[in-house]
Design an enzyme around this catalytic site. Structure first.
Site, PDB file in Angstrom:
ATOM      1  N   GLU A 163       0.878  -1.212   0.004  1.00  0.00           N
ATOM      2  CA  GLU A 163       0.048  -0.138   0.024  1.00  0.00           C
ATOM      3  C   GLU A 163       0.642   1.414  -0.086  1.00  0.00           C
ATOM      4  OE1 GLU A 163      -2.984  -0.211   3.146  1.00  0.00           O
ATOM      5  OE2 GLU A 163      -4.072  -1.779   2.328  1.00  0.00           O
ATOM      6  N   GLU A 357      -5.104  -8.608   0.545  1.00  0.00           N
ATOM      7  CA  GLU A 357      -5.876  -8.179   1.924  1.00  0.00           C
ATOM      8  C   GLU A 357      -7.304  -8.031   1.868  1.00  0.00           C
ATOM      9  OE1 GLU A 357      -4.209  -4.863   4.161  1.00  0.00           O
ATOM     10  OE2 GLU A 357      -2.334  -5.524   3.825  1.00  0.00           O
TER      11      GLU A 357
HETATM   12  C1  FCB Z   1      -4.221  -2.310   5.666  1.00  0.00           C
HETATM   13  C2  FCB Z   1      -2.863  -2.452   6.165  1.00  0.00           C
HETATM   14  C3  FCB Z   1      -2.745  -3.595   7.223  1.00  0.00           C
HETATM   15  C4  FCB Z   1      -3.952  -3.435   7.974  1.00  0.00           C
HETATM   16  C5  FCB Z   1      -5.162  -3.259   7.070  1.00  0.00           C
HETATM   17  C6  FCB Z   1      -6.527  -3.177   8.317  1.00  0.00           C
HETATM   18  O1  FCB Z   1      -4.234  -0.888   4.891  1.00  0.00           O
HETATM   19  O2  FCB Z   1      -1.983  -2.810   5.203  1.00  0.00           O
HETATM   20  O3  FCB Z   1      -1.502  -3.310   7.544  1.00  0.00           O
HETATM   21  O4  FCB Z   1      -3.806  -2.366   8.946  1.00  0.00           O
HETATM   22  O5  FCB Z   1      -5.260  -2.199   6.570  1.00  0.00           O
END
Ligand code: FCB
Length: 442
Positions: A163, A357
């Site tokens: 990110e 994620e």
């Molecule tokens: C993302 C991050 C991860 C975690 C999630 C909830 O933005 O990459 O580390 O904090 O959110």
């Protein structure tokens, strides 16, 4: 939320990669066994982390990794996404930890998928200018080579950065995350240097013989607050900042209109060639869509984040939706929209996608809300596959509750509960649900 909860999740293709994710700073602890990172400095400053906590111990994964790998094996995932802490790699014996972890994962039949940077820049590099300095990209490539040389005989799937958008926006534009800079649009060099670091890392990994490489970029649909021109314009700009600014250099080798001119360096076209070094797949972290309108002259708050009035957009509430404990709206079908939107926007240029994620914060061991969230998002993902989007894998954030950055330990994203006093791990209902779902997938 309209779901078919209760019916089995539809079958995903053979070879689809199922996993869970974590990151080093959020789980490892053992802060005394590594150099300090920007997050150690940030959390030591009063008021930066809401509950005043630090990640000095976190889940103590550094010492308890065999137990955590056993939890992964029990879950039945094919892969585990973790991050390699650059400050630990810089410290004597630091790489030995990732060596042990990699061996443990391989012995358990879980594929290790390291991310090479997940926001914990060594303080020594921050003091030299951090991501505002071009040289940090070159230093990152050196770090990647060191890790690849040590782990490359067992690690076959790699992620360069996590990110860069959030790290630019939260860490450098708004000051809500480490290193706590509040540069607003003067933070744009941080985006460019991270993207350059990504491209250099792909080259370094290829030079080390790696052939399964991606990035984990955060994306979400941007919904205009209304059809009014001012709202459409603001939403379009937000879409550039969150989505296109980080996707297009990697996927197309170009910045969205007008953005390249704002980037630092003498030869942006040459940099874009590096940034567009082909990846084998493109990772997307997805949580929720954002509804965006024209600036309304006031400061606003979004999911715990303070947004200053001077931004050229304002974030509006998505009404009529359940929200997670973090206040993020639960909108599974926006994942389908995101993926089909990427396919429509980038066509043949879009590499295969991996969801690196997806998850939600809820309290409690009997976390039916998390089950509903995951259930809805897996169905939405399957719908995208049926619509022809080439998605190859899905990773839940997160294996276990952990240090959620500026929120401290208040937000629980895990399939496994962590008692931060005893460090005891307890699988939640969602752990058992995900395990059974994986068994049904065969
Ligand atoms: C993302 C991050 C991860 C975690 C999630 C909830 O933005 O990459 O580390 O904090 O959110």
């Amino acid at each position: 939320m309209a779901t078919d909860a209760g019916d089995p999740i539809p079958r995903f293709p053979d070879g689809f990669l199922w996993g869970v994710s974590t990151s080093a700073h959020q789980i490892e602890g053992a802060a005394d066994a590594r150099e300090r990172s920007v997050w150690d400095v940030f959390t030591a400053e009063p008021g930066r982390v809401k509950d005043g906590s630090t990640a000095a111990v976190a889940c103590d994964h550094y010492h308890r990794y065999p137990e955590d790998v056993a939890l992964l094996a029990g879950l039945g995932v094919g892969a585990y996404r973790f991050s390699v802490s650059w400050p630990r790699v810089n410290s004597p014996g630091g790489l030995d930890f990732y060596d042990r972890l990699t061996d443990e994962l391989c012995a358990a039949g879980v594929r290790p998928v390291p991310t090479l940077f997940h926001w914990d820049l060594p303080v020594s590099l921050e003091e030299a200018g951090g991501w505002l300095t071009r040289d940090t990209a070159a230093r990152f490539a050196d770090h990647v080579s060191v890790v690849a040389e040590r782990l490359g005989d067992r690690v076959t799937k790699w992620i360069t950065l996590n990110e860069p958008a959030e790290h630019t926006l939260l860490g450098h534009a708004l000051g809500a995350h480490a290193p706590g800079r509040r540069l607003l649009f003067d933070a744009l060099p941080v985006a460019h240097h991270q993207l350059l670091a990504h491209g250099l890392a792909v080259r370094a990994l290829r030079a080390a013989g790696a052939d399964d490489i991606g990035i984990a970029n955060s994306h979400g649909p941007t919904w205009p607050a209304s059809g009014e021109p001012a709202d459409l314009e603001a939403a379009g700009f937000y879409d550039v900042l969150l989505n296109r600014l980080f996707a297009e250099p990697v996927i197309l080798g170009e910045y969205p209109d007008g953005m390249g001119e704002l980037m630092p360096g003498d030869d942006i076209p040459a940099d874009l060639e590096v940034i567009a070094e082909p990846v084998d797949w493109y990772g997307i972290n997805y949580y929720a869509p954002t509804r965006v309108g024209a600036p309304d002259g006031t400061d606003s708050e979004y999911g715990g984040l303070a947004l200053p009035a001077e931004l050229p957009f304002s974030v509006r509430e998505i009404e009529g939706r359940a929200t997670t404990d973090f206040g993020w709206p639960v909108v599974p079908e926006a994942l389908t929209e995101l993926l089909t939107g990427f396919r429509d926007r980038y066509g043949d240029k879009l590499p295969p996608i991996v969801i690196t994620e997806n998850g939600c914060s809820y309290e409690g061991l009997d976390d039916q809300d998390r089950i509903a969230y995951l259930d809805g998002h897996l169905r939405a993902l399957h719908t995208a596959l049926e619509a022809g989007v080439d998605v190859r894998g899905y990773f839940v954030w997160s294996l276990m509750d952990n240090f959620e950055w500026a929120e401290g330990y208040a937000r629980r994203f895990g399939l496994v509960h962590v008692d931060y006093t005893t460090l005891e791990r307890t699988p939640k209902a969602s752990y058992h649900w995900f395990r059974d779902m994986l068994r049904n997938q065969g």
